[in-house]
Design an enzyme around this catalytic site. Structure first.
Site, short mmCIF file in Angstrom:
data_model
loop_
_atom_site.label_atom_id
_atom_site.label_comp_id
_atom_site.label_asym_id
_atom_site.label_seq_id
_atom_site.Cartn_x
_atom_site.Cartn_y
_atom_site.Cartn_z
N GLN A 41 -4.34 -5.23 6.74
CA GLN A 41 -5.33 -6.10 6.09
C GLN A 41 -5.39 -7.48 6.72
O GLN A 41 -6.20 -8.31 6.31
CB GLN A 41 -5.01 -6.24 4.59
CG GLN A 41 -5.23 -4.98 3.79
CD GLN A 41 -6.69 -4.54 3.74
OE1 GLN A 41 -7.61 -5.31 4.00
NE2 GLN A 41 -6.91 -3.26 3.44
N ASP B 265 3.22 -4.77 8.05
CA ASP B 265 1.98 -4.00 7.93
C ASP B 265 0.82 -5.00 8.01
O ASP B 265 0.57 -5.77 7.08
CB ASP B 265 2.00 -3.26 6.58
CG ASP B 265 0.68 -2.56 6.28
OD1 ASP B 265 -0.28 -2.73 7.05
OD2 ASP B 265 0.62 -1.87 5.25
N CYS C 53 -4.67 2.73 -3.69
CA CYS C 53 -3.40 3.13 -3.05
C CYS C 53 -2.32 2.08 -3.29
O CYS C 53 -1.53 1.78 -2.37
CB CYS C 53 -3.57 3.38 -1.55
SG CYS C 53 -4.70 4.71 -1.19
N HIS D 104 0.88 -1.18 0.00
CA HIS D 104 0.00 0.00 0.00
C HIS D 104 0.92 1.23 0.00
O HIS D 104 2.03 1.19 0.53
CB HIS D 104 -0.83 -0.05 1.29
CG HIS D 104 -1.90 0.98 1.41
ND1 HIS D 104 -1.65 2.28 1.78
CD2 HIS D 104 -3.25 0.90 1.24
CE1 HIS D 104 -2.79 2.96 1.82
NE2 HIS D 104 -3.77 2.15 1.49
N LYS E 128 -10.33 -0.72 10.39
CA LYS E 128 -10.53 -1.86 9.49
C LYS E 128 -10.92 -3.12 10.26
O LYS E 128 -11.17 -4.16 9.67
CB LYS E 128 -9.24 -2.14 8.70
CG LYS E 128 -8.89 -1.05 7.69
CD LYS E 128 -7.64 -1.43 6.94
CE LYS E 128 -7.02 -0.27 6.21
NZ LYS E 128 -7.73 0.12 5.00
C1 PLP Z 1 -2.19 -2.88 3.56
C2 PLP Z 1 -2.53 -1.50 4.02
N1 PLP Z 1 -1.58 -0.77 4.63
C3 PLP Z 1 -1.83 0.46 5.10
C4 PLP Z 1 -3.06 1.04 4.96
C5 PLP Z 1 -3.30 2.41 5.48
O1 PLP Z 1 -4.14 2.36 6.59
P1 PLP Z 1 -4.67 3.69 7.28
O2 PLP Z 1 -5.30 4.50 6.18
O3 PLP Z 1 -5.66 3.21 8.28
O4 PLP Z 1 -3.51 4.39 7.89
C6 PLP Z 1 -4.07 0.33 4.32
C7 PLP Z 1 -5.40 0.94 4.11
O5 PLP Z 1 -6.14 0.58 3.23
C8 PLP Z 1 -3.80 -0.97 3.84
O6 PLP Z 1 -4.73 -1.70 3.22
#
Ligand code: PLP
Length: 576
Positions: free
Chosen positions: A374, A371, A536, A294, A397
């Protein structure tokens, strides 16, 4: 000043406090007691004699009387800028001053506090401060036993409680019964049709227990945390720390000190990049990312590379939508300082072999940030199983509120990381000359935290645990497979993602000749919420030579009927 010159003895204290009925009387007594303390000369009111871990200024000054080698008595003087705390100092001097080091260490202080019911009317913060004073006195006594009464042996600040093996004792929730717990799922379109929410990878919905918890805090005991000494603040602080403990236990952290509340995954990653990254990366050092990250796990590292001269390298994604693990050893070297990877792709749904990658990175001495944005919503975010150096995820999420997330870090790393944001709450002390940063987690939590959101992470987590990660994943996969089967008649359909047993309930797809935007708009009109665009993850879309895709992401509260509504609308949208 010797013990005999004090107005009260331990026995006086026992008797006088026993006669007091109300907490107010006891507070008044403490303040009165504080007035009996002799003034502490200004030259002793210095950092050298200060007791850290107290909210107000407290000083304790030891003096060894008699022959050190004979194990002389330790006299204490002390004071505070807070009248009530002066009372506490007076109690401690009554208990400890003028005694031998061995007697000080043997003194049953907790029993004594129990007898005079001291803790019954102290807020947790004051109790912590009292504890720090006791630790300071004991440290001095230990030093004296080694014939060293130097006041430099500062005690440790009182830390948040250790993760205590948090378990949910509430009954399990069967997936088929859960929909009623999500009020938003019964909202209707203006035309009266129900909404079909299939954008769960962007953000989940919240059960009543989470909504109620937030409402309850605001309505019944809201106050700022870790600052004020009153009861409301104590209750709110306790609720926030309980939530931290629950999260720590869930991710298998050794201690809740390793769980830092942040505004979310993005903020957590930026914190690590700014704090650890700026302090540790040099020109020519390498950061390894994967092509399925992302943007939140790409851009902060690109910014870090710009600042430091580090180089970014990429672990590719194979045609079967799995990471190209075979290239890992070629890409890793002693120049690799950091590997940052997602546990689950937000576009492909691919579940990555995190532990394998972490082990390979550790073999070359690199640190790994995982990370779990997800992955956590499906019940998987485990610091110890993955051996992650840092683990990050977002509340919104995984049934929790927006504006709250977690950064977990290995203890030695957090200890070595400089604070990123400066301000209130993140310090032990501040003077005109500079500041001393607090320990983790407060070191990284400058300013007023998203308190209510942090508290509501506990009911969110509890709900998730009550449904159970296996049930969540199995249900999502059933729905995702039904969707894929339903769409399969579309000519040239490209599903971006591996086979169902290797992924979560994310179905991203491209229909040749039909722009994703058309699909999104049509589905929206039909009351089906999906996401279209690059999600993203532009480098990933570039890897598969598609600009954008459409993505339906299923969660445990979705139904087969909702999948069918999605399939029907998508098939129609492609015929326009
Ligand atoms: C894999 C992953 N990393 C990071 C993020 C960013 O998360 P946040 O917008 O809650 O900071 C997302 C959000 O869709 C994501 O899917």
């Amino acid at each position: 000043m010797s013990q005999s010159s004090l107005r009260v003895s331990i026995d006086d204290l026992r008797e006088e406090i026993a006669d007091l009925d109300s907490p107010e009387d006891r507070i008044a007594y403490l303040i009165e007691l504080g007035q009996t303390l002799p003034e502490l000369p200004k030259e002793y009111q210095t950092e050298e004699y200060r007791v850290l871990g107290c909210q107000s200024m407290v000083w304790l000054v030891p003096k060894l009387q008699g022959d050190k080698k004979e194990g002389g008595d330790i006299e204490f003087r002390g004071s505070s800028d807070a009248p009530m705390v002066r009372g506490l100092v007076a109690i401690l001097l009554a208990a400890y001053s003028g005694r031998k080091a061995r007697d000080i260490l043997a003194f049953p202080v907790e029993d004594f506090f129990g007898e005079i019911q001291l803790k019954s009317f102290l807020t947790p913060m004051r109790s912590n401060g009292l504890h720090s004073m006791v630790q300071r006195i004991q440290a001095i006594a230990k030093g004296a036993l080694l014939l060293d009464v130097s006041p430099s042996s500062q005690p440790q600040e009182i830390k948040p409680a250790r993760a205590s093996g948090y378990r949910v004792t509430l009954p399990a929730i069967a997936i088929e019964n859960c929909r009623d717990d999500f009020p938003i799922l019964s909202e209707k379109l203006p035309c009266g049709k129900p909404w079909v929410y299939l954008d769960n990878a962007a953000s989940s919905q919240r059960p009543t227990s989470v909504l109620d918890a937030m409402n309850r805090v605001y309505r019944t005991h809201y106050a700022n945390v870790h600052r004020s000494g009153h009861q409301l603040a104590a209750q709110t602080t306790q609720a926030m720390e309980q939530s931290r403990e629950a999260l720590a236990s869930w991710i298998q952290a050794d201690s809740s000190e390793q769980v830092i509340f942040t505004p979310g995954t993005t903020a957590s990653i930026n914190l690590v990049a700014r704090s650890w990254g700026d302090a540790n990366l040099r020109p020519g050092d390498e950061i390894l990312l994967t092509e399925m990250e992302h943007h939140s796990n790409i851009v902060p590292w690109q910014q870090l590379a710009e600042r430091t001269g580090a180089i970014i390298r990429w672990l590719g994604v194979r045609d079967d939508f799995h990471l190209d693990i075979e290239s890992l050893d070629r890409l890793l070297s002693d120049r690799t300082k950091l590997v940052a990877l997602t546990a689950v792709s937000n576009v492909l749904g691919t579940i990555n072999p995190v532990r394998e990658i972490v082990d390979a990175a550790h073999r070359v001495g690199a640190k790994v940030l995982v990370d779990a944005a997800q992955s956590a919503p499906h019940g998987k975010a485990t610091a110890s199983d993955w051996d992650a150096d840092w683990l990050v995820f977002s509340g919104h999420k995984m049934l929790g509120p927006t504006g709250i997330g977690v950064l977990y870090g290995k203890r030695e790393l957090l200890e070595s990381m400089p604070p990123f944001l400066g301000g209130g709450n993140m310090i032990k002390s501040v003077s005109k000359q500079g500041f001393v940063a607090a320990d983790s987690p407060h070191r990284f939590e400058a300013g007023t935290a998203p308190i209510v959101e942090a508290i509501a992470m506990k009911p969110a987590l509890e709900y998730l645990m009550r449904v159970g990660s296996e049930a969540i994943l199995a249900h999502e996969r059933r729905l995702a497979q039904r969707a894929i089967d339903g769409l399969s008649s579309l000519s040239g359909l490209r599903i971006l993602g591996p086979s169902i047993q290797s992924k979560t309930g994310i179905v991203s797809f491209v229909i040749p000749g039909v722009h994703s935007d058309q699909i999104g708009q049509y589905l929206n009109a039909a009351g089906v919420a999906i996401r279209v665009g690059h999600h993203c993850a532009m480098p990933l879309h570039e890897r598969f030579s598609v600009g954008v895709s459409a993505r339906a992401s299923f969660y445990f509260y979705n139904t087969e009927a909702e999948v069918d509504a999605f399939v029907t609308a998508t098939l129609r949208s492609s015929e326009l």
